[in-house]
Design a protein around this motif. Structure first.
Motif, PDB file in Angstrom:
ATOM      1  N   SER A   2       0.844  -1.197   0.000  1.00 21.04           N
ATOM      2  CA  SER A   2       0.000   0.000   0.000  1.00 21.04           C
ATOM      3  C   SER A   2       0.874   1.239   0.000  1.00 21.04           C
ATOM      4  N   ILE A   3       0.562   2.167  -0.875  1.00 23.35           N
ATOM      5  CA  ILE A   3       1.382   3.362  -1.016  1.00 23.35           C
ATOM      6  C   ILE A   3       0.512   4.589  -0.900  1.00 23.35           C
ATOM      7  N   GLU A   4       0.854   5.486  -0.017  1.00 18.67           N
ATOM      8  CA  GLU A   4       0.160   6.768   0.064  1.00 18.67           C
ATOM      9  C   GLU A   4       0.998   7.815  -0.655  1.00 18.67           C
ATOM     10  N   ILE A   5       0.371   8.543  -1.559  1.00 15.98           N
ATOM     11  CA  ILE A   5       1.103   9.509  -2.372  1.00 15.98           C
ATOM     12  C   ILE A   5       1.348  10.780  -1.569  1.00 15.98           C
ATOM     13  N   PRO A   6       2.593  11.202  -1.389  1.00 13.33           N
ATOM     14  CA  PRO A   6       2.891  12.372  -0.574  1.00 13.33           C
ATOM     15  C   PRO A   6       2.577  13.695  -1.261  1.00 13.33           C
ATOM     16  N   ASN A   7       2.621  13.744  -2.588  1.00 11.79           N
ATOM     17  CA  ASN A   7       2.441  15.012  -3.293  1.00 11.79           C
ATOM     18  C   ASN A   7       1.020  15.152  -3.793  1.00 11.79           C
ATOM     19  N   ASN A   8       0.103  15.430  -2.885  1.00  7.81           N
ATOM     20  CA  ASN A   8      -1.301  15.596  -3.229  1.00  7.81           C
ATOM     21  C   ASN A   8      -1.476  16.715  -4.244  1.00  7.81           C
ATOM     22  N   PRO A   9      -2.396  16.589  -5.234  1.00  3.80           N
ATOM     23  CA  PRO A   9      -2.581  17.654  -6.198  1.00  3.80           C
ATOM     24  C   PRO A   9      -2.924  18.985  -5.569  1.00  3.80           C
ATOM     25  N   MET A  10      -3.518  18.960  -4.369  1.00  6.09           N
ATOM     26  CA  MET A  10      -3.904  20.192  -3.707  1.00  6.09           C
ATOM     27  C   MET A  10      -2.950  20.546  -2.565  1.00  6.09           C
ATOM     28  N   ASN A  11      -1.770  19.963  -2.562  1.00  2.00           N
ATOM     29  CA  ASN A  11      -0.805  20.160  -1.483  1.00  2.00           C
ATOM     30  C   ASN A  11      -0.463  21.641  -1.324  1.00  2.00           C
ATOM     31  N   PRO A  12      -0.833  22.264  -0.180  1.00  3.96           N
ATOM     32  CA  PRO A  12      -0.587  23.697  -0.026  1.00  3.96           C
ATOM     33  C   PRO A  12       0.886  24.054   0.025  1.00  3.96           C
ATOM     34  N   GLN A  13       1.742  23.081   0.365  1.00  2.90           N
ATOM     35  CA  GLN A  13       3.169  23.388   0.447  1.00  2.90           C
ATOM     36  C   GLN A  13       3.764  23.735  -0.910  1.00  2.90           C
ATOM     37  N   LYS A  14       3.115  23.333  -1.978  1.00  2.26           N
ATOM     38  CA  LYS A  14       3.654  23.572  -3.305  1.00  2.26           C
ATOM     39  C   LYS A  14       2.983  24.752  -3.994  1.00  2.26           C
ATOM     40  N   LEU A  15       2.052  25.416  -3.333  1.00  2.00           N
ATOM     41  CA  LEU A  15       1.326  26.522  -3.951  1.00  2.00           C
ATOM     42  C   LEU A  15       1.817  27.870  -3.420  1.00  2.00           C
ATOM     43  N   LEU A  16       1.948  28.825  -4.324  1.00  2.00           N
ATOM     44  CA  LEU A  16       2.341  30.193  -3.970  1.00  2.00           C
ATOM     45  C   LEU A  16       1.390  31.164  -4.643  1.00  2.00           C
ATOM     46  N   ALA A  17       1.253  32.362  -4.055  1.00  2.00           N
ATOM     47  CA  ALA A  17       0.354  33.375  -4.616  1.00  2.00           C
ATOM     48  C   ALA A  17       1.079  34.703  -4.751  1.00  2.00           C
ATOM     49  N   ALA A  18       0.725  35.431  -5.804  1.00  2.00           N
ATOM     50  CA  ALA A  18       1.247  36.779  -6.016  1.00  2.00           C
ATOM     51  C   ALA A  18       0.105  37.653  -6.530  1.00  2.00           C
ATOM     52  N   ALA A  33       4.720  25.379  -7.616  1.00  2.00           N
ATOM     53  CA  ALA A  33       6.158  25.330  -7.869  1.00  2.00           C
ATOM     54  C   ALA A  33       6.569  23.893  -8.170  1.00  2.00           C
ATOM     55  N   LEU A  34       7.342  23.726  -9.228  1.00  2.00           N
ATOM     56  CA  LEU A  34       7.841  22.430  -9.649  1.00  2.00           C
ATOM     57  C   LEU A  34       9.358  22.400  -9.448  1.00  2.00           C
ATOM     58  N   PRO A  35       9.988  21.251  -9.584  1.00  3.52           N
ATOM     59  CA  PRO A  35      11.446  21.179  -9.370  1.00  3.52           C
ATOM     60  C   PRO A  35      12.223  22.123 -10.278  1.00  3.52           C
ATOM     61  N   ASN A  36      13.360  22.583  -9.793  1.00  2.57           N
ATOM     62  CA  ASN A  36      14.308  23.403 -10.556  1.00  2.57           C
ATOM     63  C   ASN A  36      13.736  24.740 -11.016  1.00  2.57           C
ATOM     64  N   GLY A  37      12.761  25.259 -10.256  1.00  2.00           N
ATOM     65  CA  GLY A  37      12.251  26.586 -10.582  1.00  2.00           C
ATOM     66  C   GLY A  37      11.144  26.606 -11.610  1.00  2.00           C
ATOM     67  N   CYS A 332      14.381  28.572  -4.093  1.00  2.00           N
ATOM     68  CA  CYS A 332      14.901  27.385  -4.773  1.00  2.00           C
ATOM     69  C   CYS A 332      16.372  27.591  -5.108  1.00  2.00           C
ATOM     70  N   GLU A 333      17.238  26.862  -4.426  1.00  2.00           N
ATOM     71  CA  GLU A 333      18.676  27.036  -4.625  1.00  2.00           C
ATOM     72  C   GLU A 333      19.102  26.717  -6.054  1.00  2.00           C
ATOM     73  N   SER A 334      18.383  25.782  -6.704  1.00  2.00           N
ATOM     74  CA  SER A 334      18.774  25.366  -8.058  1.00  2.00           C
ATOM     75  C   SER A 334      18.079  26.185  -9.135  1.00  2.00           C
ATOM     76  N   PHE A 335      17.400  27.274  -8.740  1.00  2.00           N
ATOM     77  CA  PHE A 335      16.681  28.082  -9.732  1.00  2.00           C
ATOM     78  C   PHE A 335      17.662  28.691 -10.732  1.00  2.00           C
ATOM     79  N   ASP A 336      17.330  28.551 -12.009  1.00  2.00           N
ATOM     80  CA  ASP A 336      18.142  29.110 -13.085  1.00  2.00           C
ATOM     81  C   ASP A 336      17.199  29.805 -14.048  1.00  2.00           C
ATOM     82  N   VAL A 337      17.338  31.116 -14.195  1.00  2.00           N
ATOM     83  CA  VAL A 337      16.416  31.890 -15.023  1.00  2.00           C
ATOM     84  C   VAL A 337      16.442  31.416 -16.473  1.00  2.00           C
ATOM     85  N   ASN A 338      17.522  30.766 -16.893  1.00  2.00           N
ATOM     86  CA  ASN A 338      17.630  30.310 -18.272  1.00  2.00           C
ATOM     87  C   ASN A 338      17.340  28.816 -18.418  1.00  2.00           C
ATOM     88  N   ALA A 339      16.965  28.161 -17.319  1.00  2.00           N
ATOM     89  CA  ALA A 339      16.708  26.722 -17.367  1.00  2.00           C
ATOM     90  C   ALA A 339      15.283  26.445 -17.829  1.00  2.00           C
TER      91      ALA A 339
END
Length: 555
Positions: A2-18, A33-37, A332-339
């Protein structure tokens, strides 16, 4: 297992607002926010507050420090932000939004009254940014949409109360300035009285006195980019064929594969038709744009002529996305504006052919697909029963799946009949999926092609290095997530994948629709499985195991 998925589609930890408190409209951006910016827009709202229209001059020749924002406008602004606050809470975003304000509040001498009310009532800290800072963030937003990192780029953003100009290269701003020329303020001062000639003279005088022309000529630029709603609307009009002197076609222009750009000549045709009094809707503009488009189009044409612009690229992203990129760069430490040029190019093509409603729907589908993909990947590796070899899924496979979901509906621009085949041809014929090789483009196009109707057999799959069975795995995941999202029973906020000797279980959790709570979980599960009958048949065909849709009775 049995596997519980940690990254819920509505996971508030991954959402940001501006929030962008513009002079013409307030905009709310909610992103995941997704990996690598990387980021995707989950929700985007726009409220036409029109602050620049409300500014009261305290002198015959107003300067930025000689205008007041009346109480009724402050009340309207607060009402808009209250609504945004409710949306932010609905998405369960715990961190406060980043809020910036531009020209209207820069020029209002009593802006602190409104800022204090906003902070006391909503807890928002509003950053009233300078024109130069606004221009820098606009450039940063442009870099998230167009592959212009290595080019000397002139970006132009026409707002309600001001127009920002910025020249940048390799992520660094070389020059930035803001001129008090906006489509709302020009409309109020000139268009309503029919003073087109006086407006043009005023625009030319402001541009000349600013020293902008000399500075732009001194630095030079490789490419000009426009990134405001006014400029995007003009480009859309040209794309629909209204910038053609020969005709005013309703439908897409002959150059269906053209990029986000228009020429000085095409802009001139649009301006000429608008000034001749032709109804704006007959020139390809929405009713919402009607009031201010004449001033915006004339202003842009004067900018073209003053700066020697022959052609302009158009960015869907601007200030709001620049603010978001700045947030991600901090976190995000690995953020690259050109990536991530690959991902940006997918979003760019999807935005080109999908309307806002379809984009939002596709992004929700992508969230569901990611959870199903990750859940299956965490289960046992899949056996290719035809070749008795292992089928494992990796991050690139997820990228292809997400890209196909964002692009699967682009063919609807040609009509509903056979749109999945049109989607295939649009994806294949585009030259803007930067960073993807021919086989990867073919894979994404094939996934879009087979998301409905006939399910692909191995014979239908011409890819060389990508295994046929893996292609069918991605295809069946895509079909299930699209069918789930379209289902009338799509009332869940989370899902879990589990596996046992009896097969796979897809458990839908956290029902949103309270009216369904009286319906038994068993009946709802049965109804969903009935709606997804064909997709579940395809799943069993590929995985050689059954997939059950489960709604827990304690939900």
């Amino acid at each position: 297992m049995s596997i519980e998925i940690p990254n819920n589609p509505m996971n508030p930890q991954k959402l940001l607002a501006a929030i962008d408190m513009g002079s013409n409209s307030f905009k709310l951006f909610i992103i995941r926010a997704l990996p690598n910016g990387r980021f995707v827009t989950v929700d985007r709202l726009k409220d036409p507050v029109l602050l620049s229209r409300s500014l009261i001059s305290t002198s015959p020749s107003p300067s930025p420090s000689q205008t007041l924002l009346p109480l009724h406008s402050q009340t309207r602004a607060l009402a808009s932000l209250r609504h945004f606050s409710l949306i932010i809470r609905h998405h369960c975003i715990s961190s406060p939004p980043t809020v910036v304000a531009t020209s209207a509040l820069r020029s209002a001498s009593n802006r602190q009254d409104l800022l204090s009310r906003i902070h006391e009532e909503l807890g928002f800290h509003v950053n009233v940014i300078s024109g130069e800072e606004e221009a820098r963030l606009i450039y940063l937003g442009v870099l998230q949409f167009l592959p212009v990192f290595s080019k000397t780029t002139l970006a132009v953003d026409i707002g309600g109360g001001s127009t920002e100009f910025v020249i940048g290269k390799q992520g660094q701003v070389i020059f930035a300035t803001s001129l008090q020329l906006g489509h709302v303020s020009l409309t109020e001062s000139f268009i309503k009285d029919g003073e087109i000639v006086n407006m043009r003279n005023h625009i030319r005088r402001v541009i000349i006195e600013s020293g902008l022309v000399e500075k732009v000529k001194e630095i030079g630029f490789d490419i000009a980019v426009g990134c405001s709603g006014t400029i995007r609307s003009i480009e859309r009009s040209v794309f629909l064929g209204f910038g053609n002197e020969r005709s005013a076609r309703v439908g897409f222009g002959e150059d269906f594969g053209r990029g986000w750009r228009f020429s000085r000549e095409e802009l001139g045709v649009i301006v000429e038709r608008l000034l001749c009094g032709e109804e704006v809707r007959r020139v390809g503009f929405s009713k919402r744009r009607a009031e201010f488009i004449v001033a915006g189009a004339v202003l842009l044409l004067e900018i073209f002529d003053a700066l020697g612009i022959g052609e302009m690229e158009v960015s869907e992203y601007a200030l709001g996305e620049g603010v978001i990129a700045e947030m991600l760069a901090r976190d995000c430490e690995s953020f690259d504006v050109n990536a991530n040029a690959r991902w940006r190019s997918v979003v760019r093509v999807a935005s080109r052919f999908n309307d806002e409603k379809r984009m939002k729907s596709n992004l929700q589908c992508a969230g569901i697909a990611k959870e199903i993909f990750e859940g299956l990947r965490r289960c046992e590796e899949f056996i290719d029963h035809h070749n008795n070899s292992m089928v494992s899924l990796d991050d690139k496979d997820l990228e292809y799946l997400e890209a196909a979901i964002l692009l699967h509906s682009v063919g609807l621009v040609m009509g509903k009949k056979g749109y999945h085949k049109q989607s295939y041809h649009i994806i294949k014929n585009r030259d803007h999926l930067y960073g993807y090789n021919d086989e990867e483009v073919e894979l994404i196009a094939l996934l879009a092609r087979y998301h409905r109707k006939k399910f692909p057999t191995c014979e239908h799959h011409p890819l060389q290095s990508f295994t046929k069975e893996k292609f069918r795995v991605l295809c069946v995941i895509m079909r299930i997530c699209l069918a789930l999202h379209k289902s009338q029973w799509m009332t869940f906020q989370g899902l879990e994948i589990s596996h046992s000797h009896e097969g796979f279980r897809l458990v839908l959790t956290e029902l949103k629709d309270q009216s369904l709570l009286s319906t038994s979980a068993e009946l709802m599960s049965s109804n969903i499985e009935a709606e997804l009958g064909l997709e579940l048949k395809h799943f069993k065909q590929v995985f050689q195991q059954r997939l059950s849709i489960i709604i827990p009775s304690n939900t």
